[in-house]
Design an enzyme around this catalytic site. Sequence first.
Site, PDB file in Angstrom:
ATOM      1  N   ASP A 190     -10.577   1.980  -3.596  1.00 42.86           N
ATOM      2  CA  ASP A 190     -11.223   1.715  -2.342  1.00 42.86           C
ATOM      3  C   ASP A 190     -12.801   1.753  -2.225  1.00 42.86           C
ATOM      4  O   ASP A 190     -13.319   1.445  -1.123  1.00 42.86           O
ATOM      5  CB  ASP A 190     -10.793   2.679  -1.172  1.00 42.86           C
ATOM      6  CG  ASP A 190      -9.151   2.264  -0.730  1.00 42.86           C
ATOM      7  OD1 ASP A 190      -8.706   1.278  -0.990  1.00 42.86           O
ATOM      8  OD2 ASP A 190      -8.556   3.243   0.005  1.00 42.86           O
ATOM      9  N   ASP A 237       0.826  -1.125   0.011  1.00 45.23           N
ATOM     10  CA  ASP A 237       0.025  -0.082  -0.163  1.00 45.23           C
ATOM     11  C   ASP A 237       0.922   1.270   0.055  1.00 45.23           C
ATOM     12  O   ASP A 237       2.172   1.217   0.452  1.00 45.23           O
ATOM     13  CB  ASP A 237      -1.028   0.071   1.066  1.00 45.23           C
ATOM     14  CG  ASP A 237      -2.316   0.606   1.109  1.00 45.23           C
ATOM     15  OD1 ASP A 237      -2.285   1.324   0.192  1.00 45.23           O
ATOM     16  OD2 ASP A 237      -3.067   0.339   1.932  1.00 45.23           O
TER      17      ASP A 237
END
Length: 750
Positions: free
Chosen positions: A557, A487
């Site tokens: 997301d 990430d």
Amino acid sequence: MRTQKLRALAAVAVFAVSLFATSAAYAAVEAAKASITFDAQSKVFRLDAAGVSYAFGINDRNELQPLYWGARLAASDALPPAHTFPDHASFDLTQTTTPQEFAGWGAGLYVEPALKLTFPDGNRDLVLHYVSHQTTGNALIVSMKDVQRDILVALKYEIDPATGILGRSAVIENRTKDAVVLEQAAAATWTLPSDKNYTLFYLTGRWAGETQLQREAIHEGARVLESRRGSTGHQNNPWFAIERGVGGDEDSGDVWFGALAWSGSWRITVEEDQLERVKVTGGFNPFDFGYTLAAGAQLATPVFYGGYTHEGMGEASRILHRFELTTILPQAPAPKPRPVIYNSWEATEMNVDEPGQVALAEKAASIGVERFVMDDGWFGQRKTDHAGLGDWYVNPDKFPHGLKPLIDKVHGLGMDFGLWVEPEMVNPDSDLYRKHPDWVIHFTGRPRTEGRTQMVLNLARPDVREYVLGFLDKLLSENQIAFLKWDYNRNWSEPGWPAVGNAEQKQLYVKYTQNLYGILAELRAKHPGVEIESCSGGGGRVDLGILHYTDEVWPSDNTDPFDRLSIQNGYTYAYTPGAMMAWVTDSPNWANRRTTSLEYRMLSSMQGGLGIGANLNKWQAEDFATAKRLIAAYKSVRETVQHGSLYRLISPVGGSEQSVTESVSPDKSQAVVFAFLHSSSLLYPYPTIRLRGLDAAAEYRLDWIEGKAAQPVPASASGAFWMSHGVDALLFGDFQAAGFTLTQVSGKGK
Ligand code: DGJ
């Protein structure tokens, strides 16, 4: 690595030609061959592969001048030599009216240059002329030099035999005695055939709203697509397509397209010049670039890939998908299909611990999940996003016996184990930052802007590179981890690198990304079984550069299944569904409180690599049963969905009430269709779904994954029937979905 693969393909093709002298196989092999020629008399270079020819020449001023990019020409066609264009009055001199392959900013150039620099004596004039060339395998290298000074540029052209995609890049070399400052360094300029009527397609977005397809007519002037953020960014994606005419046709029309393989700040400028010629220049973002190239040093640009098709936007995407699967991805030419994963993020956020994860893992295994991924929260003093990043030890309160018991449990349940990391970041509240406050990107004495209470480690520093590689290597060596979700949750601010001299500071823009790629490459070499996902708060780092090192990406997301349809649709213009992960999460969705059925959510996610990200502790028996049934169905179609040919039958763009995709397996033996309805109104029927890409003469059986037909249809019929007559799916109401397969029961594939 890529070069080796291309060379190997070429070698296979040449060998095969001698085996299949007159058969149909010969034609196929012939089509897969690439050729690179130089005609010494006309001084024309020509690269041909698949359906594409690309040509440029050396003009009478010794510049490299584009001549042709488009449908494949006959081998016997002789391209007219390059010739300089005249002045257009005294305001547009021949240097700016004559298109160039890679123009230095010098003489009277007003169009976008590929390279601009400043010499220490203040001279800023750079005029690049042809020097020499060489061919190796499927690559051509052409050397250029400034007319007076020892600044050399080696242009590399590498053509993929199977798709005709051309990779272009440049190596800039300073052979003068002093450092020079590069203010602008592109990989390539692509020049389109002269035409007034072009439409540009590009992808824009934001966090939780990535890859929205935009289109606009190209007019005189420039349209700039870029990231100034230090990484690829959510805002624009480094991809473009240009269609002749008003555009948008999935099945026909001339389309030129390209994608830049770079995960740092980048820029693509689409320019229609004063003589209505359209050019696309892309590479490092010149904004704040100022790269000091020391005497004797070289700088290699990223690769800018470009392709062409006359079969519309649909085929442009399929060509890119094929190229990514066979050439770009780390497991190319035959990537393994993405396993069905479970990810803990939306269920637990950072509240992870051994019993909680074990409970989720047991439930995930029961529905057919193959990989269990523990997300953020397992390390350091990570309770919220205010602390812990940088301290990559297992949190002893949450996992008193380390990760081993959880990993063993996951393995015992028949799944492999994946783990979330965010290696490039640090929280100020961490042991790492307390020890090395100078390791972050910053300017001396200036405030350090935080994003999500974190700062960016300066990966360009050798010690930071070593630290990041070291802890990841240790983590993978000490634990049986099959997968890392990598990430990256903020963009840069105050992009300083005080540890080096002022002149070198801006090299950060290049060296950071080079070291990121270096770490990924070394990790993969040391741990060849480990797969990696590129995630940057969703789709903030999706590009052909990172995809060379990561097996998949997290496109957004935003897990709302309806929003996902347009995000996924935009994504597929540039990137293969074979690298696109999609999770089924809880309803109502956190992003917009939208309520949808589990069936709708499952089908939306089955368009890519399927994941489950819901809180399984809240599921009822019927949810487990539905998910289990649809995961089993997904496993029987995933190879086709991920590695087949994608047809966007109905696009969700522009507020369409419907959206339909079809994937066809390479041998055409299976087609998979997913159809979605946003909401019915005014009793409009759902449009008939007419398939594409089937074998017209073969017989196909229809099976429903979800839903049923609105009108009677035969149990099986010819490919021609399904493509011309089509299927009417029974879809009405709000947020409805259906899915079906067509399986070849007789024909060539059988
Ligand atoms: C952003 C990612 O996109 C999410 O999926 C999740 O991993 C969080 N970061 C964790 O902090």
